[in-house]
Design a protein around this motif. Structure first.
Motif, PDB file in Angstrom:
ATOM      1  N   UNK A  20       0.858  -1.181   0.000  1.00 32.92           N
ATOM      2  CA  UNK A  20       0.000   0.000   0.000  1.00 32.92           C
ATOM      3  C   UNK A  20       0.897   1.234   0.000  1.00 32.92           C
ATOM      4  N   UNK A  21       0.680   2.137   0.904  1.00 33.81           N
ATOM      5  CA  UNK A  21       1.464   3.368   0.972  1.00 33.81           C
ATOM      6  C   UNK A  21       1.966   3.560   2.394  1.00 33.81           C
ATOM      7  N   UNK A  31       9.827   2.406  11.302  1.00 39.44           N
ATOM      8  CA  UNK A  31       9.955   2.434   9.849  1.00 39.44           C
ATOM      9  C   UNK A  31      11.379   2.105   9.420  1.00 39.44           C
ATOM     10  N   UNK A  32      11.506   1.514   8.249  1.00 45.58           N
ATOM     11  CA  UNK A  32      12.834   1.262   7.680  1.00 45.58           C
ATOM     12  C   UNK A  32      13.532   2.564   7.313  1.00 45.58           C
ATOM     13  N   UNK A  41       9.196  -2.705  11.121  1.00 42.87           N
ATOM     14  CA  UNK A  41       7.903  -3.282  10.763  1.00 42.87           C
ATOM     15  C   UNK A  41       7.867  -3.404   9.242  1.00 42.87           C
ATOM     16  N   UNK A  42       7.964  -4.624   8.743  1.00 40.25           N
ATOM     17  CA  UNK A  42       7.987  -4.832   7.305  1.00 40.25           C
ATOM     18  C   UNK A  42       6.585  -4.801   6.702  1.00 40.25           C
ATOM     19  N   UNK A  43       5.575  -4.617   7.541  1.00 48.28           N
ATOM     20  CA  UNK A  43       4.210  -4.422   7.045  1.00 48.28           C
ATOM     21  C   UNK A  43       3.739  -3.006   7.377  1.00 48.28           C
ATOM     22  N   UNK A  44       4.658  -2.062   7.347  1.00 45.30           N
ATOM     23  CA  UNK A  44       4.345  -0.680   7.678  1.00 45.30           C
ATOM     24  C   UNK A  44       3.210  -0.126   6.823  1.00 45.30           C
ATOM     25  N   UNK A  45       3.072  -0.646   5.592  1.00 45.25           N
ATOM     26  CA  UNK A  45       2.050  -0.132   4.684  1.00 45.25           C
ATOM     27  C   UNK A  45       0.652  -0.668   4.975  1.00 45.25           C
ATOM     28  N   UNK A  59      -0.139   1.705  17.301  1.00 49.85           N
ATOM     29  CA  UNK A  59       0.350   1.450  18.649  1.00 49.85           C
ATOM     30  C   UNK A  59       1.829   1.740  18.831  1.00 49.85           C
ATOM     31  N   UNK A  60       2.515   2.156  17.783  1.00 46.01           N
ATOM     32  CA  UNK A  60       3.962   2.320  17.837  1.00 46.01           C
ATOM     33  C   UNK A  60       4.396   3.578  18.580  1.00 46.01           C
ATOM     34  N   UNK A  61       3.462   4.477  18.842  1.00 46.30           N
ATOM     35  CA  UNK A  61       3.818   5.689  19.586  1.00 46.30           C
ATOM     36  C   UNK A  61       4.207   5.376  21.025  1.00 46.30           C
TER      37      UNK A  61
END
Length: 224
Positions: A20-21, A31-32, A41-45, A59-61
């Protein structure tokens, strides 16, 4: 050979389905693109969970101010900045918002809304209100795609604001951060949703809005 080709084709399709984006600047948590990230996270999109369980920011905050949650950029109140979106599956665009949180993600203030064609280009500009408080903040990019499953996408970054209320006010009083609307939230098991095939028109977009021509529609349900 047929079996190998079939497997390769399926793998390619799966890759496209997941591509996705994502926001690359400012670099989000995990993020990479973030130099502080230690567990990418390799599913960041991927979108937020449909049940809303990882709103906001996936939840990453929760990593704020940890070794991998350090501030990634300094911004000046009253100045124009930008964020960058990358990826291949734009889902015909949609509508986006740029927002700030000063209480670790509990509440959000919209600083710019982009109605239609977001994110069909990579770089998007916004101007911080002159009275944006100095100090640590969370910056969020949120997106509601036009085509595909009814979802909400959101990436967040740790930013530092400088200048604050000491900046000379040159814009109207309506520009005040205190008067900005709350972030629009939909498609995450709440009572608000968006229609497929249309770019959602935010009920409260705030004073800074980019409107592009396109097929638009208000949200559905109880969206405040």
């Amino acid at each position: 050979m047929k079996i190998c080709f079939s497997l390769a084709a399926l793998a390619g399709m799966a890759s496209l389905a997941q591509a996705h984006m994502q926001m690359s600047w400012p670099p989000p948590f995990r993020s990479k693109f973030n130099k502080y990230t230690t567990d990418i996270d390799y599913s960041m999109t991927s979108p937020l969970f449909l049940d809303g369980g990882n709103y906001p920011c996936k939840g990453y905050h929760s990593a704020l101010n940890t070794s991998q949650g350090q501030s990634v950029v300094n911004w000046e109140a009253g100045q124009t900045n930008n964020f960058t979106i990358v990826g291949t599956a734009t889902h015909a665009g949609g509508s986006c918002q740029a927002s700030l949180s000063f209480d670790q993600g509990k509440t959000w203030k919209v600083i710019h809304s982009y109605i239609s064609q977001c994110p069909l280009k990579s770089s998007w500009q916004f101007t911080l209100p002159n009275d944006t408080p100095s100090g640590d903040a969370l910056f969020a990019w949120s997106w509601f795609n036009q085509l595909g499953n009814r979802e909400m996408y959101m990436n967040c970054a740790h930013v530092t604001i400088r200048g604050g209320t000491s900046v000379i006010k040159e814009r109207s009083a309506a520009d005040s951060i205190s008067k900005r609307p709350a972030i629009f939230v939909a498609n995450v098991a709440n009572v608000c949703g968006t229609l497929e095939g249309a770019d959602v028109v935010f009920p409260q977009p705030g004073p800074d809005v980019d409107r592009a021509s396109g097929k638009t529609s208000p949200p559905v349900g109880n969206c405040g």
